[in-house]
Write an enzyme that holds these catalytic residues in place. Structure first.
Site, PDB file in Angstrom:
ATOM      1  N   SER A 194       0.816  -1.215   0.000  1.00  0.00           N
ATOM      2  CA  SER A 194       0.000   0.000   0.000  1.00  0.00           C
ATOM      3  C   SER A 194       0.848   1.264   0.000  1.00  0.00           C
ATOM      4  O   SER A 194       1.073   1.867   1.053  1.00  0.00           O
ATOM      5  CB  SER A 194      -0.945  -0.013   1.203  1.00  0.00           C
ATOM      6  N   CYS A 239     -10.211   0.537  11.629  1.00  0.00           N
ATOM      7  CA  CYS A 239     -10.115  -0.127  10.313  1.00  0.00           C
ATOM      8  C   CYS A 239     -10.724  -1.518  10.367  1.00  0.00           C
ATOM      9  O   CYS A 239     -11.204  -2.030   9.357  1.00  0.00           O
ATOM     10  CB  CYS A 239      -8.659  -0.306   9.900  1.00  0.00           C
ATOM     11  N   GLY A 245       1.666   4.865   0.119  1.00  0.00           N
ATOM     12  CA  GLY A 245       0.855   5.932   0.717  1.00  0.00           C
ATOM     13  C   GLY A 245       0.409   5.595   2.130  1.00  0.00           C
ATOM     14  O   GLY A 245      -0.009   6.467   2.879  1.00  0.00           O
ATOM     15  N   VAL A 256       2.056   4.510   5.310  1.00  0.00           N
ATOM     16  CA  VAL A 256       3.464   4.480   5.727  1.00  0.00           C
ATOM     17  C   VAL A 256       3.816   3.226   6.530  1.00  0.00           C
ATOM     18  O   VAL A 256       4.928   2.712   6.428  1.00  0.00           O
ATOM     19  CB  VAL A 256       3.866   5.775   6.486  1.00  0.00           C
ATOM     20  N   ARG A 297      -6.537  -5.026  -2.875  1.00  0.00           N
ATOM     21  CA  ARG A 297      -7.792  -4.682  -2.233  1.00  0.00           C
ATOM     22  C   ARG A 297      -8.958  -4.780  -3.225  1.00  0.00           C
ATOM     23  O   ARG A 297     -10.060  -5.158  -2.857  1.00  0.00           O
ATOM     24  CB  ARG A 297      -7.683  -3.296  -1.611  1.00  0.00           C
ATOM     25  N   GLU A 330     -13.552   3.647  -1.207  1.00  0.00           N
ATOM     26  CA  GLU A 330     -12.901   2.902  -0.122  1.00  0.00           C
ATOM     27  C   GLU A 330     -13.855   2.608   1.042  1.00  0.00           C
ATOM     28  O   GLU A 330     -13.431   2.231   2.128  1.00  0.00           O
ATOM     29  CB  GLU A 330     -11.667   3.676   0.352  1.00  0.00           C
ATOM     30  N   HIS A 376      -6.712   7.237   4.376  1.00  0.00           N
ATOM     31  CA  HIS A 376      -8.178   7.251   4.510  1.00  0.00           C
ATOM     32  C   HIS A 376      -8.520   8.329   5.535  1.00  0.00           C
ATOM     33  O   HIS A 376      -7.740   8.591   6.454  1.00  0.00           O
ATOM     34  CB  HIS A 376      -8.711   5.917   5.051  1.00  0.00           C
ATOM     35  N   ASP A 409     -10.377   7.994   8.012  1.00  0.00           N
ATOM     36  CA  ASP A 409     -10.448   7.462   9.375  1.00  0.00           C
ATOM     37  C   ASP A 409      -9.082   7.360  10.049  1.00  0.00           C
ATOM     38  O   ASP A 409      -8.961   6.865  11.162  1.00  0.00           O
ATOM     39  CB  ASP A 409     -11.223   6.128   9.434  1.00  0.00           C
TER      40      ASP A 409
HETATM   41  O1  SUG Z   1      -5.639  -0.540   2.477  1.00  0.00           O
HETATM   42  N1  SUG Z   1      -3.144  -2.051   4.454  1.00  0.00           N
HETATM   43  C1  SUG Z   1      -4.494  -1.529   4.342  1.00  0.00           C
HETATM   44  C2  SUG Z   1      -4.913  -0.853   5.629  1.00  0.00           C
HETATM   45  C3  SUG Z   1      -6.353  -0.459   5.605  1.00  0.00           C
HETATM   46  C4  SUG Z   1      -6.726   0.380   6.772  1.00  0.00           C
HETATM   47  N2  SUG Z   1      -8.069   0.729   6.707  1.00  0.00           N
HETATM   48  C5  SUG Z   1      -8.600   1.907   7.122  1.00  0.00           C
HETATM   49  N3  SUG Z   1      -7.857   2.935   7.392  1.00  0.00           N
HETATM   50  N4  SUG Z   1      -9.868   1.963   7.196  1.00  0.00           N
HETATM   51  C6  SUG Z   1      -4.598  -0.554   3.159  1.00  0.00           C
HETATM   52  O2  SUG Z   1      -3.646   0.211   2.952  1.00  0.00           O
HETATM   53  C7  SUG Z   1      -1.250  -3.344   3.696  1.00  0.00           C
HETATM   54  C8  SUG Z   1      -1.013  -4.750   3.186  1.00  0.00           C
HETATM   55  C9  SUG Z   1       0.439  -5.070   2.976  1.00  0.00           C
HETATM   56  O3  SUG Z   1       1.222  -4.158   2.703  1.00  0.00           O
HETATM   57  O4  SUG Z   1       0.800  -6.258   3.069  1.00  0.00           O
HETATM   58  C10 SUG Z   1      -2.672  -2.884   3.536  1.00  0.00           C
HETATM   59  O5  SUG Z   1      -3.343  -3.286   2.603  1.00  0.00           O
END
Ligand code: SUG
Length: 452
Positions: free
Chosen positions: A26, A375, A28, A30, A142, A178, A254, A256
């Site tokens: 992902s 999340c 963005g 961190v 995702r 999202e 996001h 949130d």
């Molecule tokens: O979409 N992390 C998710 C985290 C989602 C958090 N959700 C909210 N803030 N609602 C994402 O960035 C990382 C997976 C990895 O790197 O293995 C990841 O998908």
């Protein structure tokens, strides 16, 4: 006259899947980037999530669980040209495109705040609860969640008299969606008509709107507007707000991660929106029409710098009704060990202050991928009749909790590295686990492998 039983907000938490890993998928986010390639512990991850669910259920809150997805998703790899037996597909992907295998193996469906946008029946034109699964178009790992999420939501909320299910929006950059992570509902009580605040990072068609420079904005204004239309929301009860591009560039992928709201309280950072004052005013006016008075608790940069908010995930918290009255804020353990953040949070607690108590939970495995308490859950406000129409096996009580912990102990590994994702045994283990889980939750055949 006895008062009608109240509408309650239920939390549907994602159960962490057996392939939980750190793949740096992902850009963005961190935490995801920082922890790429570190060793994961799927068993601990699942048990940490369950411990939070159990603690909230013990407080008398309505708590349910949503099952993980089938991973690695061999069907995705086949669509990308890998062929042969399942084991051959995994081996070929590991050789030719390990990043595709990692995406197809991600347990990211655990973050159910991204599963869908949900509007309760008090807000919608046909007085049903509306669900739009998020297309999650911004990230491959995702985006592949959407079809399974749609199947799961239909199985958990089956009755068309109470529940309306929309298809995910077309998965294209102009309509990146999202889900609930960019959606906040404010109301006087959960059963009363409320105000739905949709937060977007960019607009496909408004060329003058500011955009982040470093990191992608995942949600578009056009997607938010489409969801509001699909759900039949009253235009005067909807507010669209743009996320501050500088916050996205600081790792707020996001909304949130920088704001949380429930009932009449909006708790956020001064850097949350392009124009915080205008957002508060719009929500205040819309809420006033429903008879509610908005309370805003804004933390300034000199109280909690944006970087500390991102590092501690203090806004990725759950704002809940405290069993003894007032509000409970559920935060990740990283807030308790961050002196400045913890001191600020304690300053918000007590008589005459916005919160009664702050509780910290160890969700480290999920946090290392950028997933805090908020999340991991999808909020669904339900009347008693709607709650009774939910698939009964997903509500978490003592018995289900004990069964799920034993199920995790039986099936989950306690270490998983990137190289393990191609192990055909991991796929078999995961399928066996999911097959048992659907029986345990009484959900029937959810996954393609169960349908033969
Ligand atoms: O979409 N992390 C998710 C985290 C989602 C958090 N959700 C909210 N803030 N609602 C994402 O960035 C990382 C997976 C990895 O790197 O293995 C990841 O998908």
């Amino acid at each position: 006259m006895t008062p009608a039983p109240a509408c309650r907000e239920a939390n549907f938490d994602g159960l962490v899947g057996p392939t939980h890993s750190y793949a740096g998928l992902s850009f963005g986010n961190v935490a995801s980037e920082r922890n790429a390639a570190s060793l994961a512990n799927p068993r601990a991850a699942a048990l940490q999530g369950l411990a939070k669910m159990k603690a909230l259920a013990d407080l008398g809150l309505a708590q349910a669980v949503l099952p993980p997805h089938e991973r690695p998703c061999v069907a995705t790899l086949r669509r990308l040209g890998f062929a042969g037996s399942d084991a051959a597909v995994l081996a070929a992907a590991a050789r030719a495109a390990p990043e595709l295998l990692a995406a197809a193996a991600s347990a990211s469906a655990m973050w159910t705040a991204n599963a869908a946008t949900v509007s309760p029946s008090a807000d919608t034109a046909d007085a049903r609860v509306h669900f739009t699964p998020a297309n999650l178009a911004a990230k491959l790992h995702r985006a592949i969640e959407a079809p399974t999420t749609a199947t799961i939501l239909r199985a958990v909320f089956p009755d068309p008299q109470h529940f309306a299910h929309h298809d995910p929006l077309p998965a294209t950059p102009a309509l990146g969606d999202e889900g609930a992570a960019n959606h906040t509902r404010l109301c006087t009580t959960h059963g009363a008509p409320g105000v739905e605040l949709f937060v977007y990072g960019r607009s496909e068609f408004d060329r003058d709107a500011l955009e982040p420079r470093r990191y992608p904005a995942r949600q578009t204004r056009e997607a938010s507007a489409a969801v509001a239309r699909l759900h039949g929301l009253r235009p005067e009860a909807v507010v669209f707000a743009q996320q501050n591009p500088a916050a996205i560039d600081a790792g707020v992928f996001h909304n949130d991660v920088i704001a949380v709201g429930s009932e009449t309280l909006l708790f956020c950072h001064a850097a949350a929106f392009t124009d915080n004052a205008a957002v508060y005013e719009a929500v205040r006016r819309a809420l006033a029409r429903t008879g509610g008075a908005l309370e805003v608790v804004e933390l300034r940069e000199d109280q909690v710098p944006l970087a500390d908010a991102v590092a501690s995930y203090l806004f990725n918290s759950q704002l809940l009704a405290h069993p003894e009255g007032g509000r409970l804020l559920v935060v990740p353990e990283e807030c308790r060990t961050h002196p400045r953040v913890w001191k600020t949070l304690q300053g918000l607690c007590g008589a005459g202050r916005p919160l009664r108590e702050v509780r910290a939970f160890d969700l480290r495995e999920s946090m290392k991928n950028g997933g805090g308490p908020a999340c991991l859950r999808l909020r669904v406000a339900l009347t008693p009749a709607e709650a009774a129409a939910v698939a009964p096996g997903v509500w978490l009580d003592e018995t289900l909790y004990t069964r799920l912990c034993a199920w995790v102990d039986r099936h989950y590994r306690d270490r998983l590295a990137e190289a393990d994702l191609a192990d055909p045994q991991l796929l078999d283990e995961s399928r066996r686990a999911l097959d048992e889980l659907t029986a345990l939750l009484g959900l029937g055949a959810l996954y393609p492998f169960q349908r033969g």
